[in-house]
Scaffold this motif. Structure first.
Motif, PDB file in Angstrom:
ATOM      1  N   HIS A  52       1.158  -1.562  -0.233  1.00 22.60           N
ATOM      2  CA  HIS A  52       0.018   0.091   0.124  1.00 22.60           C
ATOM      3  C   HIS A  52       0.978   1.209   0.397  1.00 22.60           C
ATOM      4  N   ASN A  98       1.881   2.378  -2.299  1.00 20.17           N
ATOM      5  CA  ASN A  98       2.331   2.789  -3.675  1.00 20.17           C
ATOM      6  C   ASN A  98       1.003   4.306  -3.643  1.00 20.17           C
ATOM      7  N   LYS A  99       0.202   4.147  -2.401  1.00 21.73           N
ATOM      8  CA  LYS A  99      -0.474   5.063  -2.306  1.00 21.73           C
ATOM      9  C   LYS A  99       0.409   6.626  -1.432  1.00 21.73           C
ATOM     10  N   TYR A 151      -4.734  -4.085  -5.138  1.00 26.56           N
ATOM     11  CA  TYR A 151      -3.776  -3.111  -4.223  1.00 26.56           C
ATOM     12  C   TYR A 151      -3.373  -1.897  -4.801  1.00 26.56           C
ATOM     13  N   GLY A 152      -3.745  -1.926  -6.257  1.00 21.37           N
ATOM     14  CA  GLY A 152      -2.846  -1.064  -7.365  1.00 21.37           C
ATOM     15  C   GLY A 152      -2.286  -0.720  -7.754  1.00 21.37           C
ATOM     16  N   GLU A 189      -3.954  12.566 -10.855  1.00 23.62           N
ATOM     17  CA  GLU A 189      -4.666  11.203 -10.519  1.00 23.62           C
ATOM     18  C   GLU A 189      -3.503  10.457 -10.314  1.00 23.62           C
ATOM     19  N   ARG A 190      -3.665   8.407  -9.029  1.00 25.33           N
ATOM     20  CA  ARG A 190      -2.506   8.747  -9.036  1.00 25.33           C
ATOM     21  C   ARG A 190      -2.356   7.462  -9.576  1.00 25.33           C
ATOM     22  N   TRP A 235      -0.177  12.057   0.412  1.00 25.47           N
ATOM     23  CA  TRP A 235      -0.515  10.655   0.485  1.00 25.47           C
ATOM     24  C   TRP A 235      -1.365  11.322  -1.149  1.00 25.47           C
ATOM     25  N   GLN A 236      -1.285   9.877  -2.091  1.00 24.06           N
ATOM     26  CA  GLN A 236      -1.876   9.807  -2.848  1.00 24.06           C
ATOM     27  C   GLN A 236      -3.173   9.463  -3.646  1.00 24.06           C
ATOM     28  N   ALA A 237      -3.585   9.025  -2.612  1.00 23.55           N
ATOM     29  CA  ALA A 237      -4.728   8.724  -2.746  1.00 23.55           C
ATOM     30  C   ALA A 237      -6.150  10.267  -2.805  1.00 23.55           C
ATOM     31  N   HIS A 272      -0.037  15.838  -1.901  1.00 20.95           N
ATOM     32  CA  HIS A 272       0.567  14.994  -2.917  1.00 20.95           C
ATOM     33  C   HIS A 272       2.289  14.704  -2.858  1.00 20.95           C
TER      34      HIS A 272
END
Length: 654
Positions: A52, A54-55, A97-98, A141-142, A302-304, A315
């Motif tokens: 996670h 990656n968020k 998980y993205g 966008e993420r 934070w990218q979410a 971001h």
């Protein structure tokens, strides 16, 4: 291990490779960290959470992590979970998980090399496209980052009778006196790799193959990011003295130590914004640990999606505390400092125990790295603990555990440093020192609640430099032999020790008291055991050779006994945390563990003679009863406790 060029992962204990990779690429926009994850490691809690991260990764300002999940099907003696679920479920898992999973599957080495090369090229192209798109869209966008799922047989290319089974995880061919025939099998297997095609008769790589290797830093083993000291730039630190608390008289000024430190950290962030080489890591506790001022100049990265009611999310930011995992935050910091940058990991004191073994692994890395000449020193692992055992208010017993000190004491003396600053100015001084050091694990434990301030900045600097000292303002032995030594280490023990002094001086005007405060815990060890340790003569001058020592300590009492067991003066009596706790008032926590001023006074009376001993004992017992009755009725501490202030020693002599 540190002996492996190109490696920054401690190895041994599994679970941290992915968080290390994410930490390595923070503020490294050109860096791609390929992280190979075994399917056994993928089952650990820390690794499972690390997906996670990656968020958090910012495609504009950070590099990229390319996870390579290696599914070979087995652990030591069992199948692995991810290798036994069907492909559709596996894809759904990682897309959830993205991640964008790319598969490389097979068992023919030649075909698999080609497949892997093609897939690596595709993954790199996807990463480049993501970063280019982020720059164009300003990270609107993420992104969905690529990952590779590599499926090969367990023990691939090993002895055929164990290839594809869990047995290949162990010793593939046992060569012993009882199995001499295995030697021939071992030789046949190793020769199957045709080393004569790769090496000369002198054992050197053949020239026609050597020319194929990349030049200089393009080689994995020569990448400067994997020898982080090569990349380290000095922090631009403000003068910490400018953030100090003005102390006109000991104990009269009340401040929150962590908030004072927060102002210093705020300026560190500002001063190093262009270099982007300082970060704060913690599991959702930056505000709880009173680092509010840092948020005046930065945010949580934070990218979410970010909602209107969210706070301090952006971001880009210098604070990583939006993932509630001590493992991931600690791992990202380790990756960050292993690649040459500076950082701080803050945590509730009790829950730092979650990463005991992580810190232990890092200590092993530092121990080994110190023995390797080409490994350059890296910034220290700085751990700041607050929300400690002595004041939890609404949290209680589950949040009370000072045992991390015990854990660190088992590590190498040239690696570990432990500091217990009693007020804000000593905390500032300790932090300013720790953040500049290399190849250490620095532990600082500080209060986040309003506390009396004892030392001026000048006094704090001298005290921290010495690590231990006699507090003359609280002592009346006038450098002669005292009747009793009252020692303390930690903000709460210091407060209660000084309150104990006022009780003793009120009732026993002729008693000679020496107050000793310890800020650098390792000063208690002999010089032969720790570089910060006092010599026996230095120790005896402070603690005397035979007078009773009443030591109020922040952690478990056995720590002080272990540190001082070789000292001559064993007339030592330690009070500390003894596993008594609940949701109660701050002073009641001290009473439960018998580290409060009244129990300390009674302890002193056991080892010195005074004509009015019974009067003092009666007073202490009456106050303890009054305390219990009051908190039951009112839920707060007595005013005699909350409004207590230090009085000058000469006031007792009038």
């Amino acid at each position: 291990t540190p002996e492996t060029p190109g490696s920054i992962n401690e190895g041994g204990e599994l679970g941290y490779s992915l968080s290390h990779a994410f930490g390595a690429v923070l503020d490294n926009p050109e860096l791609i960290a390929a992280c190979v994850i075994g399917d056994g490691e993928a089952e650990t809690g820390p690794l499972a959470t690390s997906w996670h991260a990656n968020k958090i990764l910012n495609p504009m300002t950070d590099g990229a992590v390319l996870p390579i999940l290696h599914l070979n099907g087995y652990k030591i003696a069992n199948p692995t979970i991810l290798a036994r679920i069907n492909k559709e479920e596996l894809i759904s898992l990682f897309r959830g998980y993205g991640w964008d999973p790319l598969f490389v599957e097979g068992q023919d080495p030649k075909e698999m090399h080609e497949k892997m090369a093609e897939t690596m090229d595709l993954a790199i192209e996807k990463i480049k496209w993501i970063k280019e798109d982020a720059c164009y869209s300003k990270g609107a966008e993420r992104p969905i980052w690529p990952m590779i799922i590599l499926r090969t047989p367990k023990g691939w290319t090993g002895p055929k009778d164990i290839e594809g089974s869990f047995r290949s995880h162990q010793v593939p061919i046992e060569v012993t006196k009882s199995h001499p025939e295995s030697l021939e099998r071992l030789e046949q297997w190793l020769k199957s790799y045709r080393p004569e095609e790769l090496f000369t008769s002198e054992g050197k790589l053949k020239p026609e193959l050597k020319v194929l290797t990349p030049n200089e830093t393009k080689r994995m083993g020569s990448n400067p990011n994997a020898n982080g000291g090569l990349c380290t730039k000095q922090l631009n630190l403000p003068d910490y003295r400018k953030f100090g608390v003005e102390v006109q008289s000991p104990g009269k000024t009340i401040k929150e130590d962590m908030r004072v430190l927060g102002k210093f950290i705020q300026k560190i962030i500002e001063n190093n914004e262009s270099e982007r080489n300082f970060r704060i890591f913690g599991p959702d506790e930056a505000l709880s640990n009173r680092l509010h001022e840092a948020f005046e100049v930065t945010n949580r990265q934070w990218q979410a999606p970010i909602y209107e009611k969210d706070e301090f999310l952006a971001h880009d930011g210098r604070i990583i505390d939006s993932i509630l995992s001590e493992h991931v935050c600690e791992g990202m910091l380790e990756g960050y400092i292993l690649t040459g940058r500076y950082g701080l990991f803050h945590s509730y004191e009790s829950f730092i125990r979650i990463v005991d073994s992580m810190v232990g692994q890092h200590a092993k890395w530092l121990k080994m790295a110190n023995e390797i000449s080409w490994r350059k020193p890296i910034p220290s692992l700085n751990i700041l603990l607050s929300s400690h055992a002595w004041q939890q208010d609404h949290n209680g017993y589950t949040h009370q555990d000072p045992g991390f000190i015990n854990h660190l004491l088992t590590k190498k003396a040239d690696t570990v440093r432990i500091y217990l600053p009693p007020d804000a100015n000593t905390l500032l001084t300790c932090f300013n020192h720790c953040i500049q050091t290399k190849n250490y694990i620095n532990l600082m434990i500080a209060s986040k609640h309003p506390r009396p301030q004892w030392l001026t900045m000048k006094q704090a600097e001298l005290h921290c430099k010495q690590g231990i000292g006699i507090w003359e303002f609280a002592s009346n032995d006038q450098q002669s032999t005292p009747d009793v030594v009252l020692a303390c280490a930690g903000d709460t023990p210091t407060l209660e020790t000084l309150a104990c002094v006022t009780i003793l001086r009120k009732f026993c005007k002729n008693i000679k008291i020496r107050v000793v405060n310890v800020v650098d815990l390792m000063r208690l060890q002999p010089k032969e055991q720790h570089p910060h340790g006092l010599t026996d003569d230095e120790y005896d001058k402070i603690f005397t050779k035979d007078k009773p020592i009443i030591f109020a300590f922040h952690g478990y009492p056995n720590v002080i006994h272990e540190l001082t067991y070789k000292r001559k003066n064993q007339n030592l009596h330690v009070r500390g945390y003894i596993e008594e706790g609940t949701i109660t008032t701050p002073f009641d926590m001290r009473v439960l563990n018998k580290i409060d001023r009244f129990h300390l006074t009674e302890l002193v009376l056991q080892y010195i003679e005074t004509v009015n001993e019974q009067e003092i004992k009666n007073y202490c017992e009456e106050m303890l009863i009054k305390h219990k009755e009051y908190i039951v009725e009112h839920g707060v501490d007595l005013k005699e406790i909350t409004e207590w202030t230090w009085e000058r020693m000469d006031n007792f002599d009038n």
